[in-house]
Design a protein around this motif. Structure first.
Motif, PDB file in Angstrom:
ATOM      1  N   GLN A  31       0.775  -1.375   0.077  1.00  0.00           N
ATOM      2  CA  GLN A  31      -0.014   0.059  -0.113  1.00  0.00           C
ATOM      3  C   GLN A  31       0.759   1.335  -0.008  1.00  0.00           C
ATOM      4  OE1 GLN A  31      -3.276   0.232   2.675  1.00  0.00           O
ATOM      5  NE2 GLN A  31      -3.025  -1.927   3.232  1.00  0.00           N
ATOM      6  N   LYS A  32       0.621   2.125  -0.953  1.00  0.00           N
ATOM      7  CA  LYS A  32       1.462   3.374  -1.270  1.00  0.00           C
ATOM      8  C   LYS A  32       0.378   4.273  -1.356  1.00  0.00           C
ATOM      9  CE  LYS A  32       5.762   1.989  -3.358  1.00  0.00           C
ATOM     10  NZ  LYS A  32       6.533   2.100  -4.647  1.00  0.00           N
ATOM     11  N   TYR A  33       0.871   5.902  -1.114  1.00  0.00           N
ATOM     12  CA  TYR A  33       0.043   6.728  -1.570  1.00  0.00           C
ATOM     13  C   TYR A  33      -0.114   7.261  -2.972  1.00  0.00           C
ATOM     14  CZ  TYR A  33      -0.555   7.290   3.543  1.00  0.00           C
ATOM     15  OH  TYR A  33      -0.589   7.149   4.833  1.00  0.00           O
ATOM     16  N   ILE A  34      -1.124   7.541  -3.782  1.00  0.00           N
ATOM     17  CA  ILE A  34      -1.227   7.957  -5.073  1.00  0.00           C
ATOM     18  C   ILE A  34      -0.171   9.221  -5.114  1.00  0.00           C
ATOM     19  CG2 ILE A  34      -2.621   9.100  -6.904  1.00  0.00           C
ATOM     20  CD1 ILE A  34      -4.888   7.417  -5.397  1.00  0.00           C
ATOM     21  N   PRO A  35       0.727   9.115  -6.026  1.00  0.00           N
ATOM     22  CA  PRO A  35       1.670  10.174  -6.165  1.00  0.00           C
ATOM     23  C   PRO A  35       1.382  11.438  -6.273  1.00  0.00           C
ATOM     24  CG  PRO A  35       2.449   8.142  -7.459  1.00  0.00           C
ATOM     25  CD  PRO A  35       0.989   7.929  -7.200  1.00  0.00           C
ATOM     26  N   ASN A  36       2.166  12.502  -5.971  1.00  0.00           N
ATOM     27  CA  ASN A  36       2.008  14.002  -6.145  1.00  0.00           C
ATOM     28  C   ASN A  36       0.756  14.373  -5.530  1.00  0.00           C
ATOM     29  OD1 ASN A  36       4.403  13.884  -7.842  1.00  0.00           O
ATOM     30  ND2 ASN A  36       3.279  13.095  -9.280  1.00  0.00           N
ATOM     31  N   GLN A  37       0.471  14.187  -4.328  1.00  0.00           N
ATOM     32  CA  GLN A  37      -0.821  14.794  -3.689  1.00  0.00           C
ATOM     33  C   GLN A  37      -0.046  15.744  -2.442  1.00  0.00           C
ATOM     34  OE1 GLN A  37      -3.884  12.028  -2.293  1.00  0.00           O
ATOM     35  NE2 GLN A  37      -2.309  10.489  -2.662  1.00  0.00           N
ATOM     36  N   TYR A  38      -0.996  16.718  -1.990  1.00  0.00           N
ATOM     37  CA  TYR A  38      -0.460  17.413  -1.045  1.00  0.00           C
ATOM     38  C   TYR A  38      -2.077  17.855  -0.246  1.00  0.00           C
ATOM     39  CZ  TYR A  38      -2.279  21.345  -3.393  1.00  0.00           C
ATOM     40  OH  TYR A  38      -3.018  22.634  -4.052  1.00  0.00           O
ATOM     41  N   GLY A  39      -1.648  18.275   1.241  1.00  0.00           N
ATOM     42  CA  GLY A  39      -2.808  18.676   1.680  1.00  0.00           C
ATOM     43  C   GLY A  39      -2.284  18.962   3.230  1.00  0.00           C
ATOM     44  N   PHE A  40      -3.287  19.820   3.844  1.00  0.00           N
ATOM     45  CA  PHE A  40      -2.973  20.505   5.233  1.00  0.00           C
ATOM     46  C   PHE A  40      -3.192  19.370   6.381  1.00  0.00           C
ATOM     47  CE2 PHE A  40      -3.715  24.060   2.549  1.00  0.00           C
ATOM     48  CZ  PHE A  40      -2.851  25.014   2.995  1.00  0.00           C
ATOM     49  N   TRP A  41      -2.234  19.681   7.288  1.00  0.00           N
ATOM     50  CA  TRP A  41      -2.597  18.888   8.586  1.00  0.00           C
ATOM     51  C   TRP A  41      -3.716  19.843   9.522  1.00  0.00           C
ATOM     52  CZ3 TRP A  41      -2.197  14.363  10.615  1.00  0.00           C
ATOM     53  CH2 TRP A  41      -2.165  14.122  11.798  1.00  0.00           C
ATOM     54  N   LYS A  42      -4.224  19.168  10.567  1.00  0.00           N
ATOM     55  CA  LYS A  42      -5.403  19.735  11.161  1.00  0.00           C
ATOM     56  C   LYS A  42      -4.780  21.202  11.698  1.00  0.00           C
ATOM     57  CE  LYS A  42      -8.465  18.895  14.991  1.00  0.00           C
ATOM     58  NZ  LYS A  42      -8.761  18.048  16.012  1.00  0.00           N
ATOM     59  N   GLY A  43      -5.669  22.260  11.443  1.00  0.00           N
ATOM     60  CA  GLY A  43      -5.212  23.545  11.889  1.00  0.00           C
ATOM     61  C   GLY A  43      -4.470  24.443  10.634  1.00  0.00           C
ATOM     62  N   GLY A  44      -4.066  23.500   9.618  1.00  0.00           N
ATOM     63  CA  GLY A  44      -3.701  24.309   8.612  1.00  0.00           C
ATOM     64  C   GLY A  44      -2.271  25.181   8.823  1.00  0.00           C
ATOM     65  N   LYS A  45      -1.384  24.662   9.754  1.00  0.00           N
ATOM     66  CA  LYS A  45      -0.098  25.530   9.853  1.00  0.00           C
ATOM     67  C   LYS A  45       0.849  24.713   9.069  1.00  0.00           C
ATOM     68  CE  LYS A  45      -1.038  26.745  14.668  1.00  0.00           C
ATOM     69  NZ  LYS A  45      -0.756  26.561  16.264  1.00  0.00           N
ATOM     70  N   HIS A  46       0.799  23.667   8.708  1.00  0.00           N
ATOM     71  CA  HIS A  46       1.675  23.172   7.638  1.00  0.00           C
ATOM     72  C   HIS A  46       0.918  22.318   6.659  1.00  0.00           C
ATOM     73  CE1 HIS A  46       2.058  19.895  10.527  1.00  0.00           C
ATOM     74  NE2 HIS A  46       2.157  19.213   9.541  1.00  0.00           N
ATOM     75  N   LYS A  47       1.742  21.909   5.617  1.00  0.00           N
ATOM     76  CA  LYS A  47       1.290  21.051   4.488  1.00  0.00           C
ATOM     77  C   LYS A  47       2.170  19.759   4.583  1.00  0.00           C
ATOM     78  CE  LYS A  47      -0.276  24.031   0.616  1.00  0.00           C
ATOM     79  NZ  LYS A  47      -0.164  24.491  -0.653  1.00  0.00           N
ATOM     80  N   TRP A  48       1.479  18.803   4.078  1.00  0.00           N
ATOM     81  CA  TRP A  48       2.233  17.342   3.792  1.00  0.00           C
ATOM     82  C   TRP A  48       2.170  17.280   2.362  1.00  0.00           C
ATOM     83  CZ3 TRP A  48      -0.981  14.536   1.133  1.00  0.00           C
ATOM     84  CH2 TRP A  48      -2.381  14.617   1.410  1.00  0.00           C
ATOM     85  N   GLN A  49       2.840  16.372   1.963  1.00  0.00           N
ATOM     86  CA  GLN A  49       3.213  16.121   0.536  1.00  0.00           C
ATOM     87  C   GLN A  49       3.441  14.640   0.090  1.00  0.00           C
ATOM     88  OE1 GLN A  49       6.576  17.892  -1.724  1.00  0.00           O
ATOM     89  NE2 GLN A  49       7.319  18.590   0.206  1.00  0.00           N
ATOM     90  N   ILE A  50       3.053  14.136  -0.869  1.00  0.00           N
ATOM     91  CA  ILE A  50       3.282  12.816  -1.317  1.00  0.00           C
ATOM     92  C   ILE A  50       4.146  12.946  -2.585  1.00  0.00           C
ATOM     93  CG2 ILE A  50       2.325  10.675  -2.105  1.00  0.00           C
ATOM     94  CD1 ILE A  50       1.731  11.253   0.793  1.00  0.00           C
ATOM     95  N   ASN A  51       5.328  12.478  -2.520  1.00  0.00           N
ATOM     96  CA  ASN A  51       6.347  12.563  -3.539  1.00  0.00           C
ATOM     97  C   ASN A  51       5.871  11.794  -4.813  1.00  0.00           C
ATOM     98  OD1 ASN A  51       7.583   9.854  -3.132  1.00  0.00           O
ATOM     99  ND2 ASN A  51       8.724  10.937  -1.524  1.00  0.00           N
ATOM    100  N   SER A  52       6.688  11.794  -5.881  1.00  0.00           N
ATOM    101  CA  SER A  52       6.426  10.922  -6.905  1.00  0.00           C
ATOM    102  C   SER A  52       6.598   9.555  -6.939  1.00  0.00           C
ATOM    103  CB  SER A  52       7.327  11.429  -8.329  1.00  0.00           C
ATOM    104  OG  SER A  52       8.731  11.304  -8.014  1.00  0.00           O
ATOM    105  N   ASN A  53       7.189   9.071  -5.737  1.00  0.00           N
ATOM    106  CA  ASN A  53       7.295   7.855  -5.708  1.00  0.00           C
ATOM    107  C   ASN A  53       6.179   7.170  -4.729  1.00  0.00           C
ATOM    108  OD1 ASN A  53       9.524   7.624  -6.989  1.00  0.00           O
ATOM    109  ND2 ASN A  53      10.934   6.964  -5.521  1.00  0.00           N
ATOM    110  N   GLY A  54       5.262   7.881  -4.086  1.00  0.00           N
ATOM    111  CA  GLY A  54       4.017   7.644  -3.480  1.00  0.00           C
ATOM    112  C   GLY A  54       4.331   7.382  -1.917  1.00  0.00           C
ATOM    113  N   TRP A  55       5.435   8.104  -1.549  1.00  0.00           N
ATOM    114  CA  TRP A  55       5.757   8.296  -0.019  1.00  0.00           C
ATOM    115  C   TRP A  55       5.661   9.470   0.463  1.00  0.00           C
ATOM    116  CZ3 TRP A  55       5.347   3.640   1.461  1.00  0.00           C
ATOM    117  CH2 TRP A  55       5.764   2.564   0.878  1.00  0.00           C
ATOM    118  N   PRO A  56       5.516  10.061   1.662  1.00  0.00           N
ATOM    119  CA  PRO A  56       5.514  11.146   2.212  1.00  0.00           C
ATOM    120  C   PRO A  56       6.885  11.625   2.260  1.00  0.00           C
ATOM    121  CG  PRO A  56       4.218   9.742   3.665  1.00  0.00           C
ATOM    122  CD  PRO A  56       4.890   8.946   2.576  1.00  0.00           C
ATOM    123  N   GLY A  57       6.905  13.009   2.266  1.00  0.00           N
ATOM    124  CA  GLY A  57       8.266  13.784   2.409  1.00  0.00           C
ATOM    125  C   GLY A  57       8.875  14.340   1.138  1.00  0.00           C
ATOM    126  N   ILE A  58      10.218  14.538   1.183  1.00  0.00           N
ATOM    127  CA  ILE A  58      10.829  15.096  -0.019  1.00  0.00           C
ATOM    128  C   ILE A  58      11.663  13.974  -0.469  1.00  0.00           C
ATOM    129  CG2 ILE A  58      12.384  16.864  -0.777  1.00  0.00           C
ATOM    130  CD1 ILE A  58      11.217  18.626   1.443  1.00  0.00           C
TER     131      ILE A  58
END
Length: 305
Positions: free
Chosen positions: A43-70
């Motif tokens: 199970q991986k994440y669909i690549p190239n997604q992004y969204g906000f954590w609760k409260g909207g103070k920062h974003k998370w991102q899913i990279n082109s390999n389907g994993w979180p981060g850079i």
């Protein structure tokens, strides 16, 4: 009566619309990335997604390999970092990931994170098989006691988690639970807020007051864990793998892993201020920084042997 029901329906729709607007403006819930299962059953994440954590103070991102981060800029001198929601680390900005902290200690190395909530011990090693093709120097696998229990189908079958059937000596890959309904729930923020606020909280209270899970006999439990470790040793490359145990992990599991030839590090938070959030059991930026410092020291000692 018909007019009354029409008014009720209009009121509900209007209330839902207002709730949706408020939920989005104030980011009352975290955005949840969508998953897929790759050709290896992971199970991986669909690549190239992004969204906000609760409260909207920062974003998370899913990279082109389907994993979180850079992703690292280069794969030379690569060290991989594998784990569950602690390493996935949506609750902190990208600057607080293990890869970033470790890069500060080893600027000549590059760090590749592969993490997802729900990754069991055995799934982590399934992931290492893919990363082995990148020829990493080391693979750091961050684990805690529950990752061993969840790995063993013969203790409890968990359909959404990858497990090992110790009788059949076979990997049973996890499935994505209700992908259609989850997608609707995550997209309609107000519904997701109500779900978290009332349904999830009610479920937790029910579990606490309901029938408790029967505990395994300790001898049988550790027998299962030993079989899991032996299977892993026999079926995966372990010489460049390092098991990074969370603070206060079971010393018997760690001792057995070392006896079987695994490299293992137990993180230590003794005498330190808390590594976790006040409202959540995951590590804060401070906790990640402290964990990375101990991992870096372990790697230096390992290289000097």
């Amino acid at each position: 009566m018909e007019k009354f029901f029409k008014k009720i329906i209009i009121f509900i729709l209007f209330g839902t619309l207002i709730g949706e607007i408020i939920s989005r403006i104030f980011v009352l819930t975290s955005d949840i990335p969508r998953r897929e299962i790759d050709s290896f059953g992971i199970q991986k994440y669909i690549p190239n997604q992004y969204g906000f954590w609760k409260g909207g103070k920062h974003k998370w991102q899913i990279n082109s390999n389907g994993w979180p981060g850079i992703l690292p800029k280069s794969r030379s001198n690569l060290i991989a970092i594998i784990g569950d929601s602690y390493i996935e680390n949506f609750m902190n900005p990208d600057s607080c990931h293990q890869a970033i902290y470790l890069k500060n200690y080893f600027p000549e190395n590059n760090f590749y994170e592969a993490a997802r909530s729900g990754v069991s011990f055995i799934e982590a090693f399934e992931i290492t098989k893919q990363i082995d093709t990148l020829t990493p120097i080391y693979q750091l696998i961050y684990i805690q006691d529950s990752d061993f229990k969840e790995s063993i189908l013969n203790i409890q079958k968990l359909n959404d988690i990858t497990q090992l059937d110790l009788v059949e000596k076979k990997i049973v890959y996890g499935e994505i639970k209700s992908p259609g309904s989850k997608r609707i729930l995550y997209e309609v923020k107000f519904l997701y807020y109500l779900y978290q606020k009332f349904i999830t909280n009610f479920s937790r209270k029910s579990n606490k007051t309901g029938k408790q899970e029967k505990k395994l006999n300790n001898n049988l439990k550790y027998k299962f864990y030993t079989e899991l470790l032996k299977y892993t040793k026999d079926n995966y490359k372990i010489d460049n793998k390092i098991l990074v145990f969370h603070p206060n992990s079971d010393s018997l599991i760690i001792a057995e892993a070392k006896r079987l030839g695994f490299n293992a590090l137990l993180l230590d938070s003794t005498g330190d201020k808390t590594w976790t959030f006040d409202y959540d059991a995951h590590w804060s930026c401070y906790g990640h920084e402290k964990a990375a410092k101990q991992v870096a020291s372990f790697l230096v000692d390992l290289n000097n042997k």
